[in-house]
Motif scaffolding. Structure first.
Motif, PDB file in Angstrom:
ATOM      1  N   ASP A 168      46.582  41.233  44.274  1.00 46.80           N
ATOM      2  CA  ASP A 168      46.788  40.155  45.241  1.00 46.80           C
ATOM      3  C   ASP A 168      47.048  40.700  46.630  1.00 46.80           C
ATOM      4  O   ASP A 168      47.666  41.763  46.779  1.00 46.80           O
ATOM      5  N   GLN A 196      49.392  39.298  49.364  1.00 46.04           N
ATOM      6  CA  GLN A 196      50.451  38.303  49.513  1.00 46.04           C
ATOM      7  C   GLN A 196      50.737  38.112  50.996  1.00 46.04           C
ATOM      8  O   GLN A 196      50.907  39.092  51.734  1.00 46.04           O
ATOM      9  N   ASN A 233      49.167  33.521  48.112  1.00 43.87           N
ATOM     10  CA  ASN A 233      48.443  34.696  47.583  1.00 43.87           C
ATOM     11  C   ASN A 233      46.951  34.472  47.573  1.00 43.87           C
ATOM     12  O   ASN A 233      46.466  33.342  47.494  1.00 43.87           O
ATOM     13  N   SER A 288      50.831  41.257  41.198  1.00 42.73           N
ATOM     14  CA  SER A 288      51.884  40.262  41.002  1.00 42.73           C
ATOM     15  C   SER A 288      52.758  40.564  39.789  1.00 42.73           C
ATOM     16  O   SER A 288      53.936  40.201  39.758  1.00 42.73           O
ATOM     17  N   TYR A 344      54.086  31.131  43.636  1.00 42.25           N
ATOM     18  CA  TYR A 344      54.329  31.901  44.860  1.00 42.25           C
ATOM     19  C   TYR A 344      55.012  31.057  45.930  1.00 42.25           C
ATOM     20  O   TYR A 344      55.835  31.561  46.713  1.00 42.25           O
ATOM     21  N   ARG A 353      49.637  29.723  43.006  1.00 41.93           N
ATOM     22  CA  ARG A 353      50.166  29.431  44.337  1.00 41.93           C
ATOM     23  C   ARG A 353      51.388  28.523  44.283  1.00 41.93           C
ATOM     24  O   ARG A 353      52.242  28.566  45.183  1.00 41.93           O
TER      25      ARG A 353
END
Length: 374
Positions: free
Chosen positions: A253, A255, A154, A105, A147, A144
């Motif tokens: 991560d 994603q 994620n 990330s 994201y 999150r």
């Protein structure tokens, strides 16, 4: 087909027992609920396939998802450059060009500096502390939220453990020695190095060797002995520094595009999440096993293992927290994560000072490093 036993590593996946209904039939074969759909996804990554441990984090997810669904949910992993450049995984997933991607990330702090916390920040958390923050300390919920603004969900899916401090063509003993140096280093660690006078370069793993070999950069960090040896970085630089103060426990991560995620049956969602847990834990175990042997080979081959000076470490730590305070004053999302993370860091540091540092200082700290690598 041989009888299979399904072992689930998280409570969320217990729902699979009644939902997917992989059961032992009297014939010894396993059967899956045929009402569940056949799904095929693609996973782009930031890694070349030659880096079998870090790319292996993506492969673990794909393999386990297929195994736990009897092949009804298939995910194919792709190396960096096969679908998208290594540093464009986030954008490719966000657009929905692929359903998911395996990356770090902190490559995307330009979109939001808070993404740094999802991987690792300078003088932050070790791998074990990072897992504690993410899974039990509220960290994953916070990440999150960040994201979610980009249409992505994620899942932690790998950790390399504390990394090395990079390869240098010449020694750097003071902050002044860093000035003007061209170095490949991502994330907030790169910002810290910039503040110390380094000319920071952003390069995916597969491009580091040529850049270092051709003199485009003077220094580079990637992961640790096992992967660095595979990339051949020891052939282009002599001095191998430690510790990697900018990445004490970096999480990788997977994603997932939120639209694609919402279309999955809840059974497949549980399988995917469980596979990500397995990838997260397996990668750390593999690196701790492989890095020790690789470092021994590198030292035996002439690599000069060198510690960063206290001057550089102190200056880097000071610069790091100055940057955090500045970002917190300018970005509400960063401020929210930073304040919560800072409180957790303080508490877990206090605990580990009692239970782990006291032990490692006595059992490990007294042994000279060189003695372990004859």
């Amino acid at each position: 087909m041989k009888r299979r036993q399904l072992i689930l590593g998280s409570a969320s996946a217990m729902a699979l027992g009644g939902c997917i209904r992989i059961r032992r039939a009297t014939s010894g074969e396993s059967t899956t609920d045929s009402s569940l759909p056949r799904v095929e996804w693609r996973m782009t990554t930031s890694w070349p396939k030659s880096l079998d441990t870090i790319f292996g984090g993506a492969a673990t997810i794909c393999d386990r998802v297929a195994a736990m669904t009897d092949g009804r949910f298939k995910i194919t992993p792709y190396a960096a450059g096969e679908i998208a450049p290594g540093l464009k995984v986030f954008d490719t997933v966000q657009k929905g060009s692929v359903e998911c991607g395996h990356t770090a990330s902190y490559y995307y702090i330009g979109k939001n500096p808070a993404f740094a916390f999802g991987t690792s920040v300078p003088f932050g958390l070790t791998a074990q502390q990072q897992n504690a923050w993410l899974y039990q300390g509220g960290g994953l919920d916070m990440m999150r939220q960040i994201y979610g603004d980009f249409g992505i969900i994620n899942f932690p899916a790998g950790n390399t453990g504390a990394q090395m401090g990079g390869w240098f063509k010449r020694q750097v003993n003071s902050v002044n020695d860093l000035k003007g140096l061209k170095m490949r280093i991502p994330g907030l660690g790169g910002k810290v190095m910039e503040r110390l006078g380094v000319n920071v370069q952003g390069l995916p793993g597969g491009e580091i060797y040529l850049a270092l070999d051709r003199g485009v950069i003077d220094a580079a960090e990637f992961v640790g002995p096992y992967d660095d040896e595979k990339l051949g970085l020891h052939k282009t630089a002599k001095y191998y520094y430690y510790p990697g103060w900018w990445e004490p426990g970096p999480t990788l991560d997977v994603q997932v595009n939120k639209t694609a995620w919402a279309k999955l049956p809840k059974e497949y969602q549980a399988v995917f999440e469980t596979a990500a847990y397995e990838s997260n834990l397996t990668m750390m175990a593999r690196y701790d096993t492989l890095n020790q042997a690789a470092l021994g080979r590198l030292v035996a081959g002439g690599t000069q293992l060198t510690a960063y000076s206290k001057e550089i470490l102190a200056a880097a730590q000071k610069a790091a927290f100055e940057i955090y305070d500045e970002d917190a004053s300018q970005n509400a999302g960063f401020k929210q994560v930073y304040e919560q993370w800072t409180d957790f860091r303080k508490r877990v540091y206090n605990w580990n000072r009692v239970n782990e540092l006291s032990f490692t200082d006595f059992a490990i700290g007294k042994q000279p490093i060189e003695a372990a690598f004859p």
